[in-house]
Design a protein around this motif. Structure first.
Motif, short mmCIF file in Angstrom:
data_model
loop_
_atom_site.label_atom_id
_atom_site.label_comp_id
_atom_site.label_asym_id
_atom_site.label_seq_id
_atom_site.Cartn_x
_atom_site.Cartn_y
_atom_site.Cartn_z
N ASN A 187 6.07 -39.88 -7.51
CA ASN A 187 6.84 -41.12 -7.70
C ASN A 187 5.84 -42.26 -7.98
O ASN A 187 4.67 -41.99 -8.26
CB ASN A 187 7.71 -41.42 -6.46
CG ASN A 187 6.88 -41.43 -5.20
OD1 ASN A 187 5.74 -41.91 -5.18
ND2 ASN A 187 7.42 -40.87 -4.13
N ASP A 188 6.31 -43.49 -7.87
CA ASP A 188 5.45 -44.63 -8.22
C ASP A 188 4.25 -44.78 -7.29
O ASP A 188 3.23 -45.34 -7.68
CB ASP A 188 6.25 -45.95 -8.15
CG ASP A 188 7.23 -46.03 -9.31
OD1 ASP A 188 7.11 -45.22 -10.25
OD2 ASP A 188 8.13 -46.90 -9.26
N THR A 189 4.37 -44.28 -6.07
CA THR A 189 3.29 -44.51 -5.10
C THR A 189 2.46 -43.27 -4.78
O THR A 189 1.30 -43.38 -4.40
CB THR A 189 3.87 -45.04 -3.77
OG1 THR A 189 4.91 -44.15 -3.35
CG2 THR A 189 4.40 -46.45 -3.91
N HIS A 190 3.07 -42.08 -4.88
CA HIS A 190 2.38 -40.87 -4.45
C HIS A 190 2.26 -39.80 -5.55
O HIS A 190 3.12 -39.70 -6.41
CB HIS A 190 3.11 -40.23 -3.27
CG HIS A 190 2.94 -40.97 -1.99
ND1 HIS A 190 3.59 -42.14 -1.72
CD2 HIS A 190 2.16 -40.71 -0.90
CE1 HIS A 190 3.25 -42.57 -0.52
NE2 HIS A 190 2.38 -41.73 0.00
N SER A 191 1.20 -39.01 -5.42
CA SER A 191 1.04 -37.82 -6.25
C SER A 191 0.70 -36.65 -5.34
O SER A 191 0.33 -36.84 -4.17
CB SER A 191 -0.09 -38.00 -7.26
OG SER A 191 0.29 -38.91 -8.26
N TYR A 192 0.84 -35.45 -5.88
CA TYR A 192 0.51 -34.24 -5.12
C TYR A 192 -0.81 -33.72 -5.67
O TYR A 192 -0.92 -33.40 -6.85
CB TYR A 192 1.63 -33.22 -5.31
CG TYR A 192 1.66 -32.11 -4.28
CD1 TYR A 192 1.64 -32.40 -2.91
CD2 TYR A 192 1.76 -30.78 -4.67
CE1 TYR A 192 1.70 -31.38 -1.97
CE2 TYR A 192 1.82 -29.76 -3.74
CZ TYR A 192 1.79 -30.07 -2.39
OH TYR A 192 1.85 -29.06 -1.46
N PHE A 193 -1.79 -33.67 -4.79
CA PHE A 193 -3.15 -33.30 -5.19
C PHE A 193 -3.43 -31.86 -4.81
O PHE A 193 -3.13 -31.44 -3.69
CB PHE A 193 -4.13 -34.25 -4.48
CG PHE A 193 -5.58 -33.86 -4.57
CD1 PHE A 193 -6.20 -33.67 -5.79
CD2 PHE A 193 -6.35 -33.70 -3.41
CE1 PHE A 193 -7.54 -33.32 -5.87
CE2 PHE A 193 -7.69 -33.35 -3.48
CZ PHE A 193 -8.27 -33.16 -4.71
N ASN A 194 -3.99 -31.10 -5.74
CA ASN A 194 -4.37 -29.71 -5.44
C ASN A 194 -5.82 -29.48 -5.83
O ASN A 194 -6.30 -29.96 -6.85
CB ASN A 194 -3.47 -28.72 -6.20
CG ASN A 194 -3.97 -27.28 -6.05
OD1 ASN A 194 -4.66 -26.75 -6.91
ND2 ASN A 194 -3.65 -26.66 -4.93
N ILE A 195 -6.49 -28.72 -4.97
CA ILE A 195 -7.89 -28.38 -5.23
C ILE A 195 -8.04 -26.86 -5.07
O ILE A 195 -7.44 -26.27 -4.16
CB ILE A 195 -8.80 -29.16 -4.25
CG1 ILE A 195 -10.26 -29.02 -4.62
CG2 ILE A 195 -8.62 -28.78 -2.83
CD1 ILE A 195 -11.15 -29.95 -3.81
N LYS A 196 -8.76 -26.25 -6.00
CA LYS A 196 -9.01 -24.80 -5.90
C LYS A 196 -10.51 -24.55 -5.89
O LYS A 196 -11.24 -25.04 -6.75
CB LYS A 196 -8.37 -24.06 -7.09
CG LYS A 196 -6.87 -23.91 -6.96
CD LYS A 196 -6.33 -22.96 -8.03
CE LYS A 196 -4.85 -22.67 -7.81
NZ LYS A 196 -4.00 -23.88 -7.90
N VAL A 197 -10.96 -23.80 -4.90
CA VAL A 197 -12.39 -23.54 -4.73
C VAL A 197 -12.62 -22.04 -4.66
O VAL A 197 -11.88 -21.34 -3.95
CB VAL A 197 -12.90 -24.18 -3.40
CG1 VAL A 197 -14.39 -24.01 -3.26
CG2 VAL A 197 -12.51 -25.63 -3.31
N THR A 198 -13.60 -21.56 -5.38
CA THR A 198 -13.88 -20.12 -5.39
C THR A 198 -15.23 -19.84 -4.75
O THR A 198 -16.23 -20.47 -5.10
CB THR A 198 -13.88 -19.59 -6.84
OG1 THR A 198 -12.71 -20.08 -7.48
CG2 THR A 198 -13.89 -18.09 -6.88
#
Lengths: 171, 134
Positions: A153-164
């Motif tokens: 939305n205007d204030t939030h995002s969904y952050f994803n990180i992938k580490v191998t």
């Protein structure tokens, strides 16, 4: 990235004790798989920094069940893949993205230099972060960090990180 | 000055600073929930010790300090404070006191060994690297 078996997962807000519980389970699983001490320590470091990142930044939106903190660890033929997601305030994205792109552009020695300059100049924030977590993840993973931001939305995002973390020939 | 003794917990290391024998040890695991709350009192103790010791230091009376670091894991926030602790010990060295820093690591634990090498590089002072079998 080859498809593997999920050996550890967690969905929802994290407490400090739960982080400890997940770490203990991971240690037992890697012991059982006969991984050597260096692989275990690398996986451990990447997992601690990923989980503590969720813990410190769980900007949870009360009625959103789709974007809760999420953590998985997958075992593939030659690696362990850690995936961690949490919501993040949109205004924090540019600085985080810049940091991620910077560590992804550096080799092992470049990461060591960045770690050194950050630790010698940076102050520890009230949340305990020293700006070193992402650099530490990049140092132990020896692979580029894959990341994404999905706007909610205007204030939030969904952050994803992938580490191998590679474990080939390290048993 | 009284020794500083902090018993280990699931998330924090064992701390034993013995000013009478000039031996200072931190060992175990460091992932405190409140990293500032855990390490700030240690630094404060060291600053006080620093003042006490340096006030009685003369050209003819120098000390020999032994620092033993035997960490099994520390997170990135802890590493900042471990560095600050080591920098505090370097103040004794800069005043002519002898400082020995022993960095212990489990045999085969490249991560802890490399962390020690980086710490040594960052403070510009050689460590004694000592491996042990688990």
């Amino acid at each position: 990235m080859d498809n593997g078996e999920i050996i550890l997962n967690h969905k929802g807000p994290l407490s400090y004790e739960e982080i400890g519980f997940l770490l203990n389970r991971m240690t037992m699983l890697l012991d059982k798989l006969g991984m050597n001490v260096t692989t275990k320590k690398k996986a451990y470091s990447a997992m601690v920094e990923s989980l503590e990142n969720i813990y410190k930044h769980q900007d949870i939106i009360a009625d959103d069940f789709e974007h809760v903190p999420l953590f998985t660890m997958e075992r593939c033929d030659e690696s362990f893949c850690i995936s961690a997601s949490n919501s993040i305030l949109n205004h924090k994205i540019p600085a985080l993205k810049e940091k991620l792109d910077r560590v992804n552009s550096l080799d092992k020695n470049g990461l060591k230099d960045l770690y050194k300059s950050t630790i010698l100049s940076g102050n520890v924030s009230p949340k305990g972060g020293a700006g070193l977590g992402i650099i530490n993840i990049a140092k132990v993973s020896e692979n580029k960090i894959v990341y994404s931001f999905k706007q909610m939305n205007d204030t939030h995002s969904y952050f994803n990180i992938k580490v191998t973390i590679s474990h080939k020939n390290t048993k | 000055m009284e020794p500083l003794i902090i018993e280990p917990t699931e998330f924090t290391p064992n701390v034993l600073f013995d000013p009478n024998n000039s031996v200072f040890e931190i060992s175990g695991f460091s992932r405190p929930e409140n990293v500032i709350g855990f390490y700030r009192p240690i630094l404060k103790w060291l600053e006080e010790f620093n003042d006490n010791l340096l006030s009685i230091n003369t050209d003819y009376k120098k000390s020999q300090l032994t620092i033993n670091l035997k960490m099994t894991y520390f997170n990135s926030a802890s590493s900042k404070f471990l560095l600050d602790i080591l920098l505090e010990f370097m103040k004794f060295h800069s005043k002519g006191n002898k400082v020995d820093i022993n960095w212990f690591y489990e045999e085969g634990d490249d991560e802890i060994q490399e962390s020690g090498e980086e710490m040594s590089d960052m403070i510009g002072y050689p460590f004694n690297f000592i491996s042990y079998k688990n």
